[in-house]
Design an enzyme around this catalytic site. Structure first.
Site, mmCIF file in Angstrom:
data_model
loop_
_atom_site.group_PDB
_atom_site.id
_atom_site.type_symbol
_atom_site.label_atom_id
_atom_site.label_comp_id
_atom_site.label_asym_id
_atom_site.label_seq_id
_atom_site.Cartn_x
_atom_site.Cartn_y
_atom_site.Cartn_z
ATOM 1 N N TYR A 1 48.889 29.322 72.094
ATOM 2 C CA TYR A 1 50.221 29.050 71.476
ATOM 3 C C TYR A 1 50.607 29.643 70.343
ATOM 4 O O TYR A 1 49.532 29.713 69.603
ATOM 5 C CB TYR A 1 50.371 27.342 71.454
ATOM 6 C CG TYR A 1 51.812 26.936 71.031
ATOM 7 C CD1 TYR A 1 52.978 27.132 71.629
ATOM 8 C CD2 TYR A 1 51.816 26.150 69.818
ATOM 9 C CE1 TYR A 1 54.175 26.455 71.334
ATOM 10 C CE2 TYR A 1 52.889 25.570 69.367
ATOM 11 C CZ TYR A 1 54.046 25.645 70.206
ATOM 12 O OH TYR A 1 55.271 25.132 69.640
ATOM 13 N N ARG B 1 51.630 3.889 55.762
ATOM 14 C CA ARG B 1 51.190 4.989 56.273
ATOM 15 C C ARG B 1 50.002 4.788 57.216
ATOM 16 O O ARG B 1 49.551 5.972 57.789
ATOM 17 C CB ARG B 1 50.537 5.828 54.921
ATOM 18 C CG ARG B 1 50.720 7.402 55.279
ATOM 19 C CD ARG B 1 50.039 8.313 54.001
ATOM 20 N NE ARG B 1 50.872 7.633 52.768
ATOM 21 C CZ ARG B 1 50.022 7.173 51.756
ATOM 22 N NH1 ARG B 1 48.762 6.748 52.182
ATOM 23 N NH2 ARG B 1 50.700 6.974 50.612
ATOM 24 N N ASP C 1 43.617 22.551 73.503
ATOM 25 C CA ASP C 1 45.051 22.246 73.705
ATOM 26 C C ASP C 1 45.460 21.756 74.919
ATOM 27 O O ASP C 1 45.385 22.572 76.030
ATOM 28 C CB ASP C 1 45.947 23.549 72.928
ATOM 29 C CG ASP C 1 47.440 23.116 72.909
ATOM 30 O OD1 ASP C 1 47.779 22.353 73.976
ATOM 31 O OD2 ASP C 1 48.025 23.643 72.010
ATOM 32 N N LYS D 1 56.110 17.307 74.529
ATOM 33 C CA LYS D 1 56.527 17.702 75.877
ATOM 34 C C LYS D 1 56.665 16.531 77.213
ATOM 35 O O LYS D 1 57.583 16.195 77.335
ATOM 36 C CB LYS D 1 55.337 18.862 76.427
ATOM 37 C CG LYS D 1 55.192 19.989 75.403
ATOM 38 C CD LYS D 1 56.417 20.803 74.966
ATOM 39 C CE LYS D 1 56.330 21.342 73.566
ATOM 40 N NZ LYS D 1 55.335 22.315 73.405
HETATM 41 C C1 LIG Z 1 54.913 23.066 72.119
HETATM 42 C C2 LIG Z 1 53.347 23.097 71.942
HETATM 43 C C3 LIG Z 1 52.491 22.736 71.214
HETATM 44 C C4 LIG Z 1 53.310 22.187 69.614
HETATM 45 O O1 LIG Z 1 53.906 20.944 69.932
HETATM 46 P P1 LIG Z 1 55.043 20.769 68.806
HETATM 47 O O2 LIG Z 1 55.156 19.287 68.998
HETATM 48 O O3 LIG Z 1 56.089 21.463 69.309
HETATM 49 O O4 LIG Z 1 54.705 20.983 67.567
HETATM 50 C C5 LIG Z 1 51.171 23.004 70.920
HETATM 51 N N1 LIG Z 1 50.461 23.537 72.116
HETATM 52 C C6 LIG Z 1 51.466 23.898 73.261
HETATM 53 C C7 LIG Z 1 50.835 24.518 74.312
HETATM 54 C C8 LIG Z 1 52.674 23.752 73.251
HETATM 55 O O5 LIG Z 1 53.643 24.164 74.376
#
Ligand SMILES: *Cc1c(COP(=O)(O)O)cnc(C)c1O
Length: 413
Positions: A123, A69, A195, A220
């Site tokens: 988001y 972990r 973010d 992404k």
């Molecule tokens: C997709 C996304 C997330 C979340 O990511 P996941 O890996 O899908 O949980 C957070 N912030 C933004 C701006 C996103 O586009």
């Protein structure tokens, strides 16, 4: 391969090639046969040679074998690579998804009774956390207008503990004045969290711009291939330590197989970002010239909202942007998206393949009108595009024939 001592002096492309490839992770020191990439170390159990070694093991030291972990060399290599790409970071914590990273950070920073300020273009799952998870734990969330410093100030109170920024914001792409907001937060003793999924550390050096904790959905652009999910949070020494311990307490761990895929994506991320950015800008410019299009929301596009801040603060863009159609109906917009041959219909973005999704943020907002709600005509419908690595001319030709389908739908006055 010896590790350069000061990688901060190197360009992002060079750091992206070198980062996370320590000799002890890619080979057996002093023996030939080292490999280029840290192998996949699959493990729950790490064995100790004898009891004395187990007893001598330092309690919870970062980057030491202990139990699965806490990760192993594959996960450590990815975390170290992300840290090296984020100037000012002391460390990076990995989470099973971007949403898990945001939750992990908020549950580290906030306590019952605290108030979280959240940008109104966040988001949606981040917003949902404010309404659900955080509320259930006695934490209040207030939303502020992403582009209004006075809205931020008005939202602050003596219980405000943290602010969650997102720039450019999901769907509507407003660029926030992150340095100013982070400085205003600091002056009030408020922890700033960004973010930074859109630009990544390559396009926006979050910690250098005053942010305390920067979060990315690695799903992404770091993955870049739409086949793997993960999230990260990077910070200076104090917050890094707290984030790591809280993530351990929550049982967050990522698989070494996924970490290896992320490392593979990371090596070409800068090239993909540059290619997508150039293609997205060309497509945004083309869309802007089209009679069917009311407005293009793309920070790289001169004249688009936030372009000046993007020029001032960012060192790169990405392929994700939105545009708004003139009039029409939801059904006509569906027909347009259905008519696209080269754009997939699906959530996520940042992969090598292009995607299109409808955008209707107005009903989501609580602290600010979508900038377009005030626009004529008020029934505008948006589409978000994630531009991949297909040839720009092919994507434009595809959009052109789909716009013709939209116009023929009979909704244009
Ligand atoms: C997709 C996304 C997330 C979340 O990511 P996941 O890996 O899908 O949980 C957070 N912030 C933004 C701006 C996103 O586009």
């Amino acid at each position: 391969m010896s590790k350069p001592t000061n990688t901060d002096d190197l360009h992002a492309t060079t750091r992206g090639v070198l980062a996370g490839r320590r000799a002890e992770w890619t080979g057996t020191p002093d023996h030939p046969g080292a490999v280029v990439n840290p192998p996949v170390w699959r493990a729950s159990t790490h064995l100790y040679p004898e009891m004395a070694a187990l007893r001598a093991h330092p309690a919870n030291q970062d980057g030491n074998f202990y139990y699965g972990r806490r990760g192993g060399p594959t996960q450590w290599a990815l975390a170290e690579a992300l840290t090296e790409l984020e100037p000012g970071a002391a460390g990076t914590v990995l989470y099973p998804s971007g949403v898990a990273a945001i939750a992990g950070v908020l549950l580290t920073v906030l306590r019952p009774g605290d108030v979280l300020l959240m940008t109104d273009n966040a988001y949606e799952p981040s917003r949902a956390m404010g309404r659900g998870l955080l509320k259930d734990f006695g934490i209040e969330t207030r939303w502020f207008d992403p582009t209004s410093p006075s809205s931020f100030e008005a939202g602050c109170c003596e219980r405000t503990k943290a602010v969650l920024l997102e720039s450019p914001g999901s769907l509507t792409m407003e660029v926030q004045d992150v340095p100013a907001l982070a400085a205003a937060a600091k002056a009030r003793g408020i922890v700033s969290i960004l973010d930074n999924t859109w630009a990544s550390a390559i396009g926006f050096a979050a910690l250098r711009h005053g942010v305390d904790i920067t979060v990315m959905s690695l799903t992404k652009h770091v993955s870049g291939h739409s086949d793997c999910m993960m999230g990260s949070a990077s910070a200076g020494a104090d917050w890094y330590r707290k984030l790591r311990l809280r993530a351990q307490g929550l049982g967050n761990v990522v698989s070494p197989d996924d970490a290896s895929l992320m490392l593979r994506g990371l090596r070409t991320m800068k090239l993909r970002l540059d290619a997508e950015t150039a293609s997205a800008l060309a497509i945004a410019q083309w869309l802007e010239s089209r009679p069917e299009v009311a407005r293009v929301l793309c920070p790289m596009l001169p004249g688009s909202p936030g372009h000046d801040l993007w020029l001032r603060d960012f060192t790169g863009g990405c392929g994700l942007f939105s545009f708004v159609l003139k009039r029409g109906t939801s059904a006509a917009r569906d027909a347009l998206i259905d008519a696209l041959d080269l754009f997939g219909i699906g959530y996520s973005w940042g992969g090598f393949e292009s995607l299109a999704t409808p955008v209707d943020p107005a009903p989501i907002r609580t602290a600010s009108a979508w900038p377009l709600a005030a626009m004529e005509p008020s029934d505008a419908f948006g589409i978000r595009l994630s531009i991949g690595l297909e040839h720009t001319a092919d994507l434009i030709a595809d959009l052109e024939q789909a716009l013709a389908v939209w116009a023929a739908y009979g909704e244009v006055a």
